[in-house]
Design a protein around this motif. Structure first.
Motif, mmCIF file in Angstrom:
data_model
loop_
_atom_site.group_PDB
_atom_site.id
_atom_site.type_symbol
_atom_site.label_atom_id
_atom_site.label_comp_id
_atom_site.label_asym_id
_atom_site.label_seq_id
_atom_site.Cartn_x
_atom_site.Cartn_y
_atom_site.Cartn_z
ATOM 1 N N UNK A 99 0.820 -1.208 0.000
ATOM 2 C CA UNK A 99 0.000 0.000 0.000
ATOM 3 C C UNK A 99 0.857 1.263 0.000
ATOM 4 N N UNK A 100 1.892 1.295 0.825
ATOM 5 C CA UNK A 100 2.761 2.465 0.866
ATOM 6 C C UNK A 100 3.561 2.599 -0.428
ATOM 7 N N UNK A 101 4.010 1.482 -0.979
ATOM 8 C CA UNK A 101 4.739 1.515 -2.245
ATOM 9 C C UNK A 101 3.874 2.089 -3.357
ATOM 10 N N UNK A 102 2.638 1.618 -3.460
ATOM 11 C CA UNK A 102 1.726 2.143 -4.478
ATOM 12 C C UNK A 102 1.436 3.616 -4.221
ATOM 13 N N UNK A 103 1.168 3.959 -2.958
ATOM 14 C CA UNK A 103 0.854 5.342 -2.638
ATOM 15 C C UNK A 103 1.984 6.293 -2.983
ATOM 16 N N UNK A 170 -4.408 11.037 -11.264
ATOM 17 C CA UNK A 170 -4.076 12.131 -10.349
ATOM 18 C C UNK A 170 -3.273 13.248 -11.004
ATOM 19 N N UNK A 171 -2.881 13.065 -12.257
ATOM 20 C CA UNK A 171 -2.113 14.100 -12.954
ATOM 21 C C UNK A 171 -2.874 15.422 -13.037
ATOM 22 N N UNK A 172 -4.175 15.425 -13.398
ATOM 23 C CA UNK A 172 -4.880 16.714 -13.491
ATOM 24 C C UNK A 172 -4.912 17.492 -12.182
ATOM 25 N N UNK A 173 -4.988 16.812 -11.055
ATOM 26 C CA UNK A 173 -5.030 17.510 -9.768
ATOM 27 C C UNK A 173 -3.759 18.320 -9.540
ATOM 28 N N UNK A 174 -2.623 17.711 -9.811
ATOM 29 C CA UNK A 174 -1.350 18.418 -9.669
ATOM 30 C C UNK A 174 -1.188 19.470 -10.765
ATOM 31 N N UNK A 175 -1.577 19.121 -11.990
ATOM 32 C CA UNK A 175 -1.402 20.042 -13.105
ATOM 33 C C UNK A 175 -2.159 21.343 -12.915
ATOM 34 N N UNK A 176 -3.406 21.272 -12.505
ATOM 35 C CA UNK A 176 -4.205 22.484 -12.323
ATOM 36 C C UNK A 176 -3.704 23.303 -11.137
ATOM 37 N N UNK A 219 1.881 19.751 -0.069
ATOM 38 C CA UNK A 219 0.619 19.505 0.633
ATOM 39 C C UNK A 219 -0.260 18.560 -0.164
ATOM 40 N N UNK A 220 -0.383 18.817 -1.462
ATOM 41 C CA UNK A 220 -1.216 17.968 -2.310
ATOM 42 C C UNK A 220 -0.669 16.543 -2.377
ATOM 43 N N UNK A 221 0.638 16.392 -2.383
ATOM 44 C CA UNK A 221 1.241 15.057 -2.440
ATOM 45 C C UNK A 221 0.882 14.244 -1.209
ATOM 46 N N UNK A 222 0.942 14.880 -0.048
ATOM 47 C CA UNK A 222 0.617 14.166 1.191
ATOM 48 C C UNK A 222 -0.826 13.690 1.192
ATOM 49 N N UNK A 223 -1.736 14.559 0.779
ATOM 50 C CA UNK A 223 -3.147 14.177 0.733
ATOM 51 C C UNK A 223 -3.407 13.168 -0.381
ATOM 52 N N UNK A 224 -2.658 13.276 -1.478
ATOM 53 C CA UNK A 224 -2.867 12.365 -2.604
ATOM 54 C C UNK A 224 -2.425 10.944 -2.281
ATOM 55 N N UNK A 225 -1.441 10.787 -1.393
ATOM 56 C CA UNK A 225 -1.016 9.439 -1.002
ATOM 57 C C UNK A 225 -2.175 8.695 -0.346
ATOM 58 N N UNK A 226 -2.909 9.393 0.517
ATOM 59 C CA UNK A 226 -4.075 8.775 1.161
ATOM 60 C C UNK A 226 -5.091 8.343 0.111
ATOM 61 N N UNK A 227 -5.357 9.216 -0.860
ATOM 62 C CA UNK A 227 -6.303 8.879 -1.925
ATOM 63 C C UNK A 227 -5.800 7.705 -2.756
ATOM 64 N N UNK A 228 -4.503 7.684 -3.043
ATOM 65 C CA UNK A 228 -3.933 6.604 -3.844
ATOM 66 C C UNK A 228 -4.059 5.260 -3.129
ATOM 67 N N UNK A 229 -3.888 5.244 -1.826
ATOM 68 C CA UNK A 229 -4.017 3.995 -1.062
ATOM 69 C C UNK A 229 -5.453 3.479 -1.139
ATOM 70 N N UNK A 279 -6.121 7.841 7.386
ATOM 71 C CA UNK A 279 -6.324 8.875 8.406
ATOM 72 C C UNK A 279 -5.011 9.565 8.746
ATOM 73 N N UNK A 280 -3.938 8.793 8.879
ATOM 74 C CA UNK A 280 -2.642 9.374 9.207
ATOM 75 C C UNK A 280 -2.173 10.361 8.153
ATOM 76 N N UNK A 281 -2.263 9.980 6.884
ATOM 77 C CA UNK A 281 -1.824 10.881 5.816
ATOM 78 C C UNK A 281 -2.728 12.104 5.713
ATOM 79 N N UNK A 282 -4.024 11.931 5.927
ATOM 80 C CA UNK A 282 -4.932 13.074 5.864
ATOM 81 C C UNK A 282 -4.670 14.066 6.990
ATOM 82 N N UNK A 283 -4.466 13.572 8.195
ATOM 83 C CA UNK A 283 -4.174 14.461 9.320
ATOM 84 C C UNK A 283 -2.851 15.190 9.110
ATOM 85 N N UNK A 284 -1.850 14.469 8.632
ATOM 86 C CA UNK A 284 -0.555 15.096 8.383
ATOM 87 C C UNK A 284 -0.662 16.118 7.253
ATOM 88 N N UNK A 285 -1.409 15.785 6.209
ATOM 89 C CA UNK A 285 -1.585 16.719 5.102
ATOM 90 C C UNK A 285 -2.323 17.977 5.515
#
Length: 298
Positions: A99-103, A170-176, A219-229, A279-285
């Motif tokens: 999960x962490x590797x994919x995220x 997730x490319x559009x989220x970072x791109x915009x 900031x977006x990367x931290x929150x995106x890891x949670x979404x990716x998981x 939850x951990x990644x969201x709180x940290x983000x």
């Protein structure tokens, strides 16, 4: 004159806390947020588990013993066993690696590509901006999980293809995000001055635009890891991600859903692992956003 000199000397004294670097100030502000610290602690906990999986796990994640199938949690098997007699605790520990590797790598890929496209669209504008922005709009018009399913259906079900699909959606989220930041930064006076003295675009982008656009990306990367998981777990649950006997948490949920009444622990513990990690990644983000985003500072 002596009094004036004394006052000047007092005013010239610089306290260490007044010269603290922005990084130290950000860390101090982050430490004041208890929820953010709790999220950081959860993330570090799962990272340690993933790194030390061979040491922590008492059994192999694929070791089957059918005589011990669907055993309830006990001192021998802390989280019980699944329908093949495999130790669920060991599978969750090894599943943290997946999960962490994919995220991490899915977000890394989407952040790099999204940043490049966002910088090009925001800095050069004109038809490049139109083409890239409309492409982002088309991608965002589809539900992310549906788009991920379409990509995996084309590439074929596997963990690697699921990672690629998650990175793409997730490319559009970072791109915009980067595009909007670049549009703002390139109007600053120091950028105009750099252009006026003949500085090349590549140098302006590398030394001025990108460094001043990193805050929202972090900031977006931290929150995106949670979404990716979550997305990886969803693809695994649908049979489009990791394949058996991989101990991916979403795949574990899919394999155990028929035992919800007979052996609820087979679903509870993988679901709990997903929930805590996200939850951990969201709180940290959220904590990083409060610290790094000037609009969030009071």
């Amino acid at each position: 004159m002596a009094e004036l000199a004394k006052n000047a000397a007092e005013m010239s004294k610089v306290h260490p806390e007044d010269t603290a670097s922005p990084l130290k100030e950000a860390w101090r502000a982050f430490c004041k947020n208890r929820l953010a610290l709790a999220g950081l602690g959860i993330v570090i906990f799962f990272i340690i588990i993933a790194i030390l999986a061979p040491v922590i796990a008492p059994y192999s994640f694929k070791e089957q013993e059918l005589t011990k199938r669907l055993l309830a949690p006990s001192s021998e098997h802390w989280f019980g066993t699944d329908d093949f007699g495999r130790d669920i605790f060991s599978r969750i520990v090894y599943g943290a690696r997946i999960s962490l590797w994919v995220g991490f790598f899915a977000v890394l890929g989407s952040a790099v590509l999204g940043t490049i496209l966002g910088v090009i669209a925001g800095y050069y504008g004109r038809w490049l901006d139109t083409v890239i922005s409309r492409t982002f709009d088309i991608m965002l018009a589809f539900p992310s999980i549906l788009l991920a399913i379409a990509v995996v259906a084309i590439l074929g079900p596997s963990l690697q293809n699921a990672l690629i699909a998650i990175a793409i959606i997730n490319i559009p989220n970072f791109g915009r995000l980067v595009r909007s930041k670049v549009l703002s930064v390139k109007q600053e006076e120091y950028i105009m001055a750099a252009r006026a003295v003949g500085m090349k675009d590549s140098r302006i982008l590398i030394h001025h635009i990108l460094p001043n656009s990193m805050t929202p990306i972090i900031v977006q990367s931290t929150l995106a890891i949670a979404t990716a998981i979550i997305e990886a777990a969803a693809l695994g649950f649908l049979g489009l991600g990791a394949q058996a006997p991989s101990p991916e948490w979403g795949k574990m949920l899919a394999d155990s859903k028929q035992y919800l009444v007979q052996a609820p622990w087979t679903l509870f513990f993988p679901g709990l692992a997903i929930m805590l990690t996200v939850l951990g990644f969201n709180l940290m983000g959220d904590g990083l956003r409060d610290v790094l985003d000037p609009k969030m500072k009071q």
